[in-house]
Design a protein around this motif. Structure first.
Motif, PDB file in Angstrom:
ATOM      1  N   ASP A 105       0.648  -1.402  -0.011  1.00  0.00           N
ATOM      2  CA  ASP A 105       0.112  -0.028  -0.009  1.00  0.00           C
ATOM      3  C   ASP A 105       0.752   1.143   0.207  1.00  0.00           C
ATOM      4  O   ASP A 105       0.099   2.146  -0.576  1.00  0.00           O
ATOM      5  CB  ASP A 105      -1.122  -0.040   1.186  1.00  0.00           C
ATOM      6  CG  ASP A 105      -1.748  -1.434   1.329  1.00  0.00           C
ATOM      7  OD1 ASP A 105      -2.697  -1.369   0.436  1.00  0.00           O
ATOM      8  OD2 ASP A 105      -1.451  -1.857   2.139  1.00  0.00           O
ATOM      9  N   PHE A 151       0.884  -1.174  -7.588  1.00  0.00           N
ATOM     10  CA  PHE A 151      -0.392  -0.139  -7.210  1.00  0.00           C
ATOM     11  C   PHE A 151      -1.460  -0.319  -8.265  1.00  0.00           C
ATOM     12  O   PHE A 151      -2.525  -0.285  -7.978  1.00  0.00           O
ATOM     13  CB  PHE A 151       0.067   1.129  -6.941  1.00  0.00           C
ATOM     14  CG  PHE A 151       1.005   1.366  -5.786  1.00  0.00           C
ATOM     15  CD1 PHE A 151       1.089   0.508  -4.876  1.00  0.00           C
ATOM     16  CD2 PHE A 151       1.672   2.591  -5.903  1.00  0.00           C
ATOM     17  CE1 PHE A 151       1.885   0.622  -3.737  1.00  0.00           C
ATOM     18  CE2 PHE A 151       2.684   2.729  -4.859  1.00  0.00           C
ATOM     19  CZ  PHE A 151       2.695   1.923  -3.692  1.00  0.00           C
ATOM     20  N   GLN A 185      -3.398  -3.619  -8.174  1.00  0.00           N
ATOM     21  CA  GLN A 185      -4.271  -3.412  -7.026  1.00  0.00           C
ATOM     22  C   GLN A 185      -5.696  -2.500  -7.310  1.00  0.00           C
ATOM     23  O   GLN A 185      -6.836  -3.002  -7.111  1.00  0.00           O
ATOM     24  CB  GLN A 185      -3.747  -2.849  -5.800  1.00  0.00           C
ATOM     25  CG  GLN A 185      -2.710  -4.214  -5.135  1.00  0.00           C
ATOM     26  CD  GLN A 185      -1.901  -3.496  -3.903  1.00  0.00           C
ATOM     27  OE1 GLN A 185      -1.283  -4.193  -3.405  1.00  0.00           O
ATOM     28  NE2 GLN A 185      -2.060  -2.322  -3.435  1.00  0.00           N
ATOM     29  N   ASN A 226      -6.493  -1.292  -2.843  1.00  0.00           N
ATOM     30  CA  ASN A 226      -5.679   0.034  -2.396  1.00  0.00           C
ATOM     31  C   ASN A 226      -5.211   0.402  -3.642  1.00  0.00           C
ATOM     32  O   ASN A 226      -4.436  -0.279  -4.406  1.00  0.00           O
ATOM     33  CB  ASN A 226      -4.911  -0.217  -1.343  1.00  0.00           C
ATOM     34  CG  ASN A 226      -4.641   1.305  -0.837  1.00  0.00           C
ATOM     35  OD1 ASN A 226      -3.793   2.137  -1.492  1.00  0.00           O
ATOM     36  ND2 ASN A 226      -4.849   1.487   0.793  1.00  0.00           N
ATOM     37  N   LYS A 227      -5.083   1.954  -4.001  1.00  0.00           N
ATOM     38  CA  LYS A 227      -4.668   2.465  -5.013  1.00  0.00           C
ATOM     39  C   LYS A 227      -3.199   2.783  -4.942  1.00  0.00           C
ATOM     40  O   LYS A 227      -2.552   2.836  -6.100  1.00  0.00           O
ATOM     41  CB  LYS A 227      -5.528   3.577  -5.609  1.00  0.00           C
ATOM     42  CG  LYS A 227      -7.010   3.419  -5.702  1.00  0.00           C
ATOM     43  CD  LYS A 227      -7.622   4.554  -5.891  1.00  0.00           C
ATOM     44  CE  LYS A 227      -9.067   4.383  -6.232  1.00  0.00           C
ATOM     45  NZ  LYS A 227      -9.726   3.652  -5.132  1.00  0.00           N
ATOM     46  N   GLY A 228      -2.612   2.580  -3.832  1.00  0.00           N
ATOM     47  CA  GLY A 228      -1.350   2.698  -3.777  1.00  0.00           C
ATOM     48  C   GLY A 228      -0.768   4.409  -3.489  1.00  0.00           C
ATOM     49  O   GLY A 228      -1.176   5.251  -3.649  1.00  0.00           O
ATOM     50  N   ASN A 229       0.549   4.571  -2.758  1.00  0.00           N
ATOM     51  CA  ASN A 229       0.809   5.521  -2.375  1.00  0.00           C
ATOM     52  C   ASN A 229       2.454   5.463  -2.482  1.00  0.00           C
ATOM     53  O   ASN A 229       3.122   4.816  -1.710  1.00  0.00           O
ATOM     54  CB  ASN A 229       0.418   5.742  -0.846  1.00  0.00           C
ATOM     55  CG  ASN A 229       0.667   7.303  -0.373  1.00  0.00           C
ATOM     56  OD1 ASN A 229       1.258   7.966  -0.915  1.00  0.00           O
ATOM     57  ND2 ASN A 229      -0.076   7.446   0.553  1.00  0.00           N
ATOM     58  N   GLY A 260      -3.423   6.584  -8.100  1.00  0.00           N
ATOM     59  CA  GLY A 260      -2.012   6.388  -7.359  1.00  0.00           C
ATOM     60  C   GLY A 260      -2.021   7.736  -6.939  1.00  0.00           C
ATOM     61  O   GLY A 260      -1.918   8.707  -7.827  1.00  0.00           O
TER      62      GLY A 260
END
Length: 271
Positions: free
Chosen positions: A101, A145, A148, A154-157, A201
Motif C-alpha cells: 500500500d 499499485f 491492485q 488500495n490504489k497505492g501511495n 495512485g
C-alpha cells in the motif's frame, strides 16, 4: 468517469492511522529510514518491509521490530542500483504480503566533490542510487499499485525522500551532482503524480533539511557552523521530527495530496 471520493467518515484521528496498510521502506534499517519505520509501526501498519545493502544487523532489527510492535517486519537485502534486484524484491513482497500500500523510496547516498574533480565512478554510483534506484522502485511500485487499483483494492501511495538540496544550492560544501540527483527525483515524483492520478495512485516527496544522523555528524565542523547561521530555526532536525510528514503522506489524511514536495527544514530554504 471521475474516481470516487474516499470514505473519510472515520473521524480525523483515524485518518492518520495506517491500519491495514503494508509498507515498504528502501534504506529503512538506519537513519531517516529507521525513523520512518518506527513511525509507520506506531501508526499501526499491517506489515513492514525494509531494504538494506550491507548492514549485518538489519535482519535482527526486523525481528526485534516485529516482536516490539506485534506485526510482520521483514528485511530484504537489495541493491536499488540494480533493476533485477528491485524487481526480485517486489516479487518476494508479493509472496510474503497480501498487498502493498505504501512505498517509500528512501535509499540514498551523498558525496561532496568539486564539480571539476569528481571521479567518474563516484558520479555514476551516486546517480545509480539516488536516481536509478528511485526509478526502479517507482516503476515496480506503480505496476503493483495499478494492478491492485484495477482489482478494486488500495490504489497505492509512493513517497520519495528528496532533500532541501532539490530547491537550492547548498554552501559551503560542493555537491552539484547530489543536488541535481535530488532535483531530478522530486520532479520525477511530480510527473508520476500526474500520470498515476487517472487510476488513483499518489506520489509525493519529503525533502528534509539538515538532519542529525551519523552522516551529518562526520562532516566538517566549519560546514555545520555555516549552516547553523543560515537556518532560521537555529538548530538541526532530529530524525524523529520527520515522522509526522511521512505518516501524513502515507495515510488517508492526505487523500487529495499528490505531487507535493513537503520541505521539512526549519525555514532553511526560505531566506
Amino acid at each position: 468517469m471521475p474516481l470516487p471520493h474516499p470514505d473519510l467518515s472515520v473521524g480525523t484521528p483515524s485518518l492518520f492511522s495506517l491500519k491495514g496498510k503494508v509498507c515498504l521502506i528502501t534504506g529503512g534499517a538506519r537513519g531517516i529510514g529507521l525513523s520512518i519505520a518506527h513511525a509507520f509501526l506506531e501508526s499501526c501498519c499491517a506489515g513492514l518491509a525494509l531494504t538494506y545493502t550491507s548492514s549485518s544487523t538489519a535482519p535482527k532489527l526486523a525481528e526485534e521490530l516485529s516482536k516490539q510492535y506485534g506485526v510482520s517486519v521483514k528485511a530484504y537485502k537489495t541493491d536499488v542500483r540494480s533493476k533485477e534486484e528491485v524487481s526480485k524484491l517486489f516479487t518476494d513482497l508479493t509472496a510474503d504480503f497480501e498487498s502493498l500500500d505504501v512505498v517509500v523510496a528512501n535509499a540514498g547516498v551523498s558525496f561532496h566533490y568539486d564539480s571539476l574533480e569528481m571521479p567518474e565512478e563516484k558520479y555514476h554510483d551516486l546517480m545509480k542510487v539516488n536516481v536509478d534506484g528511485v526509478w526502479w522502485t517507482a516503476t515496480e511500485a506503480g505496476r503493483a499499485f495499478k494492478k491492485q487499483a484495477r482489482a478494486g483494492g488500495n490504489k497505492g501511495n509512493f513517497i520519495v525522500t528528496g532533500s532541501a538540496s532539490s530547491v537550492l544550492v547548498n554552501v559551503p560544501q560542493k555537491q552539484a551532482v547530489y543536488n541535481a540527483s535530488k532535483a531530478a527525483v522530486v520532479h520525477l515524483t511530480k510527473s508520476l503524480a500526474v500520470e498515476w492520478a487517472s487510476w488513483g495512485g499518489r506520489a509525493n516527496a519529503v525533502s528534509p533539511g539538515f538532519i542529525e544522523t551519523d552522516m551529518i555528524g562526520s562532516l566538517p565542523e566549519e560546514w555545520k557552523e555555516k549552516w547553523m547561521t543560515m537556518i532560521p530555526a537555529e538548530r538541526f532536525c532530529a530524525p524523529d521530527e520527520l515522522k509526522g510528514a511521512y505518516v501524513f503522506l502515507a495515510s488517508d489524511a492526505s487523500s487529495y495530496v499528490t505531487g507535493v514536495n513537503l520541505i521539512v527544514d526549519g525555514a532553511y530554504t526560505l531566506p
